[in-house]
Design a protein around this motif. Structure first.
Motif, PDB file in Angstrom:
ATOM      1  N   ALA A   1      -9.592   3.237  -1.640  1.00 18.96           N
ATOM      2  CA  ALA A   1      -8.306   3.755  -0.751  1.00 18.96           C
ATOM      3  C   ALA A   1      -8.879   3.951   1.031  1.00 18.96           C
ATOM      4  O   ALA A   1      -9.904   4.266   1.270  1.00 18.96           O
ATOM      5  CB  ALA A   1      -8.651   5.280  -1.074  1.00 18.96           C
TER       6      ALA A   1
ATOM      7  N   ASP B   1       0.617  -1.462  -0.128  1.00 20.64           N
ATOM      8  CA  ASP B   1       0.331  -0.341  -0.159  1.00 20.64           C
ATOM      9  C   ASP B   1       0.597   1.189   0.213  1.00 20.64           C
ATOM     10  O   ASP B   1       1.952   1.570   0.311  1.00 20.64           O
ATOM     11  CB  ASP B   1      -0.641  -0.044   1.079  1.00 20.64           C
ATOM     12  CG  ASP B   1      -1.410  -0.846   1.497  1.00 20.64           C
ATOM     13  OD1 ASP B   1      -1.355  -1.445   0.269  1.00 20.64           O
ATOM     14  OD2 ASP B   1      -2.617  -1.516   2.871  1.00 20.64           O
TER      15      ASP B   1
ATOM     16  N   ARG C   1      -9.504   2.907  -9.585  1.00 18.63           N
ATOM     17  CA  ARG C   1     -10.497   3.062  -8.289  1.00 18.63           C
ATOM     18  C   ARG C   1     -12.196   2.763  -8.568  1.00 18.63           C
ATOM     19  O   ARG C   1     -13.064   1.800  -8.355  1.00 18.63           O
ATOM     20  CB  ARG C   1     -10.675   4.252  -7.279  1.00 18.63           C
ATOM     21  CG  ARG C   1      -9.851   4.173  -6.290  1.00 18.63           C
ATOM     22  CD  ARG C   1      -9.372   5.696  -5.662  1.00 18.63           C
ATOM     23  NE  ARG C   1     -10.551   5.309  -4.482  1.00 18.63           N
ATOM     24  CZ  ARG C   1     -11.118   6.254  -3.377  1.00 18.63           C
ATOM     25  NH1 ARG C   1     -10.090   7.513  -3.486  1.00 18.63           N
ATOM     26  NH2 ARG C   1     -11.897   6.110  -3.242  1.00 18.63           N
TER      27      ARG C   1
ATOM     28  N   LEU D   1      -5.512   7.440 -10.699  1.00 22.55           N
ATOM     29  CA  LEU D   1      -5.396   6.355  -9.744  1.00 22.55           C
ATOM     30  C   LEU D   1      -7.467   6.511  -9.698  1.00 22.55           C
ATOM     31  O   LEU D   1      -7.747   5.259  -8.622  1.00 22.55           O
ATOM     32  CB  LEU D   1      -5.808   6.819  -7.656  1.00 22.55           C
ATOM     33  CG  LEU D   1      -3.900   6.376  -7.762  1.00 22.55           C
ATOM     34  CD1 LEU D   1      -2.933   7.645  -7.404  1.00 22.55           C
ATOM     35  CD2 LEU D   1      -3.489   5.352  -7.671  1.00 22.55           C
TER      36      LEU D   1
ATOM     37  N   TYR E   1      -3.503   3.581  -0.721  1.00 28.32           N
ATOM     38  CA  TYR E   1      -3.941   3.312  -1.813  1.00 28.32           C
ATOM     39  C   TYR E   1      -3.957   1.455  -1.576  1.00 28.32           C
ATOM     40  O   TYR E   1      -3.049   1.530  -1.842  1.00 28.32           O
ATOM     41  CB  TYR E   1      -3.372   3.729  -3.048  1.00 28.32           C
ATOM     42  CG  TYR E   1      -4.419   5.163  -2.882  1.00 28.32           C
ATOM     43  CD1 TYR E   1      -5.831   4.808  -3.851  1.00 28.32           C
ATOM     44  CD2 TYR E   1      -4.072   6.218  -3.108  1.00 28.32           C
ATOM     45  CE1 TYR E   1      -6.366   6.057  -4.207  1.00 28.32           C
ATOM     46  CE2 TYR E   1      -4.508   7.430  -2.913  1.00 28.32           C
ATOM     47  CZ  TYR E   1      -5.940   7.405  -3.516  1.00 28.32           C
ATOM     48  OH  TYR E   1      -6.191   8.316  -4.169  1.00 28.32           O
TER      49      TYR E   1
END
Length: 260
Positions: free
Chosen positions: A66, A34, A59, A55, A78
């Motif tokens: 996150a 992470d 996601r 990102l 993340y």
């Protein structure tokens, strides 16, 4: 007569996302542990706003999640959902040809080789009362004791949390009643191939070893921080144990590769 299958002109979403060089770098970096967005931006040598954009796409596809840092609430870590990636890869193969379905001719992917005892792993959290002892017990169980594994805390509790003992016993059949939390300073002279922090605060406080091939971080909230009685907070421990077990399972092929 057309020989083209429906949807053949459009690659699956996972392939479209992963094919972008920057997104692939982000996926590969998060596969190792992470990270915060500024760390990811530095790793791929791109501005933070561009990194955040990619990102966000990952996601939205459910590949990346996150969580707010439990150490510094201004930060987020993340995390790559490897199970979702495996599913997306399987779906992508099936979209190309039915023979590439994950279950075509076999019930599952063959298990990775079991790592040998020459691999040493240390799990670290703050109190060494919940997350890191769970990881220690679960890795030992999944490898049949074939790895050298330990856990410690930067500010260890006097004893394991009662729900840690309960969840390991009820979900995994592991007896942890004899476990005693210990300070990380008691292990600084030992050699570890992998040091894994499971706590955002411990990540900042974890000392540096003179020679560690791999150091990684799992940003997992402390179930002991939940308010209420032990019975009321037990569900938080069950969720944490399930997440730790998933991450330990994904760690096994990494350890096998370390040994090879």
């Amino acid at each position: 007569m057309s020989m083209e299958r429906p949807g053949a002109k459009t690659p699956p979403e996972f392939l479209q996302l992963a094919a972008h060089p920057l997104r692939w770098q982000l996926l590969a970096t998060l596969a190792d542990g992470d990270h915060r967005v500024r760390e990811l931006a530095a790793h791929i040598a791109q501005p933070q706003n561009l990194t955040s954009y990619h990102l966000r796409l990952l996601r939205n596809a459910g590949l990346v999640s996150a969580t707010r840092s439990s150490y510094d609430g201004r930060d987020s870590y993340y995390h790559l959902d490897l199970d979702r990636c495996a599913q997306a890869l399987a779906e992508s193969g099936a979209a190309l040809h039915p023979a590439l379905r994950r279950d075509a001719g076999q019930s599952d992917v063959p298990p990775a080789g079991r790592p040998a005892g020459s691999v040493a792993v240390l799990f670290v959290c703050t109190g060494n009362g919940s997350r890191s002892p769970m990881a220690e017990a679960l890795l030992r169980r999944r490898t049949g004791g074939a790895v050298t594994v330990a856990s410690a805390g930067t500010r260890p509790r006097r004893a394991l949390h009662a729900n840690t003992v309960r969840v390991l016993r009820e979900l995994f059949g592991i007896d942890a009643t004899g476990f005693q939390p210990r300070h990380i300073d008691t292990l600084v002279d030992r050699r570890f191939d992998h040091v894994i922090t499971l706590c955002d605060r411990a990540r900042e406080a974890c000392p540096e070893w003179s020679a560690i091939p791999r150091r990684r971080h799992w940003s997992i909230p402390d179930p002991a921080a939940a308010e209420g009685t032990d019975d009321a907070t037990y569900s938080a421990f069950r969720r944490t144990a399930a997440e730790v077990d998933t991450r330990v399972r994904h760690l096994l092929p990494v350890l096998a590769a370390t040994h090879r």
